[in-house]
Write a protein that holds these residues in place. Structure first.
Motif, short mmCIF file in Angstrom:
data_model
loop_
_atom_site.label_atom_id
_atom_site.label_comp_id
_atom_site.label_asym_id
_atom_site.label_seq_id
_atom_site.Cartn_x
_atom_site.Cartn_y
_atom_site.Cartn_z
N ASN A 35 -87.06 36.50 -30.81
CA ASN A 35 -86.89 37.19 -29.54
C ASN A 35 -87.75 36.58 -28.44
O ASN A 35 -88.85 36.06 -28.71
CB ASN A 35 -87.24 38.67 -29.67
CG ASN A 35 -86.27 39.42 -30.55
OD1 ASN A 35 -85.07 39.22 -30.48
ND2 ASN A 35 -86.80 40.31 -31.39
N ASP A 48 -83.08 39.43 -27.32
CA ASP A 48 -82.44 38.54 -28.30
C ASP A 48 -81.62 37.51 -27.54
O ASP A 48 -80.58 37.86 -26.95
CB ASP A 48 -81.55 39.34 -29.24
CG ASP A 48 -80.94 38.50 -30.34
OD1 ASP A 48 -80.92 37.25 -30.21
OD2 ASP A 48 -80.45 39.08 -31.33
N GLN A 55 -83.86 44.32 -27.32
CA GLN A 55 -83.96 44.97 -28.64
C GLN A 55 -84.92 46.14 -28.64
O GLN A 55 -84.68 47.14 -29.30
CB GLN A 55 -84.40 43.93 -29.68
CG GLN A 55 -83.48 42.72 -29.76
CD GLN A 55 -82.06 43.08 -30.11
OE1 GLN A 55 -81.79 43.69 -31.13
NE2 GLN A 55 -81.13 42.72 -29.22
#
Length: 220
Positions: A35, A48, A55
């Motif tokens: 990420n 992401d 996320q």
């Protein structure tokens, strides 16, 4: 500082993410291997890059650079640098930031934190446990994001309405290579994914951009 020998080219913007709901400014950012974490003032969020979705978000002061050491996040908040557990969001410790509020980019490399000083046009290597300055690199543009990749030091710039990403000699500060962003395209944070792209904060656009990292064609 010499600039005549620098290789200059247009930045190849691969992808743009955002703007995101409730985000009016992207400050620092970092990459944890999956990420992209980006700072938005009062939070840091995990994006992401495969699907462009956020996320999760951690509520923590986040005013400038962000870094990841393989286990913890580090986040500049005004005059201090916070060490954060990304699993829980807890702030584990803090150290003073070297610029006393004038700090910008943040990176982790070689067991140290590297902190950009925006208007001072400097990059400091500091002890991550104490904040002690270990050495200082001077450059010739306002420093935003900072990143190391494959032994190369890169930093973002934003001055006037011009932004670029540049590779500099870590000993002399000489500009070796420059990737010029389109006009009025800010670089407010910088991190390599360790491979072929850089992630760049987009400042007041509220966006995160991915640009291509050029392959090295000449030896150091």
């Amino acid at each position: 500082m010499k600039q005549s020998a620098a290789t200059a080219s247009a930045a190849d913007i691969i992808q743009e993410y955002g703007p995101f709901p409730g985000v009016d400014h992207v400050h620092g950012l970092t990459f944890d291997g999956k990420n992209v974490w980006f700072a938005t003032g009062d939070t840091i969020s995990a994006l992401d890059p495969a699907n462009g979705k956020v996320q999760r978000t951690i509520d923590v002061p986040a005013h400038a650079g962000t870094a990841f050491d393989g286990e913890h996040l580090f986040q500049i908040a005004e005059k201090r640098i916070q060490k954060i557990d990304p699993k829980t969001g807890d702030v584990l410790s803090t150290i003073p930031a070297p610029g006393n509020g004038g700090d910008s980019g943040l990176a982790w490399a070689e067991g140290s934190l590297w902190v950009g000083q925006y208007r001072d046009r400097k990059i400091h290597q500091i002890d991550p446990n104490t904040g002690k300055i270990l050495r200082t690199i001077e450059t010739n543009r306002f420093v935003t994001g900072v990143t190391w990749v494959d032994g190369d030091l890169w930093h973002g710039t934003w001055e006037g309405n011009e932004g670029d990403v540049r590779r500099i000699d870590p000993k002399t500060g000489e500009v070796l290579e420059s990737l010029k962003m389109p006009p009025d395209t800010a670089v407010s944070g910088l991190e390599s994914d360790g491979a072929d792209r850089f992630y760049c904060g987009g400042g007041s656009s509220g966006k995160v951009r991915a640009i291509r990292r050029p392959k090295r064609t000449a030896s150091r």
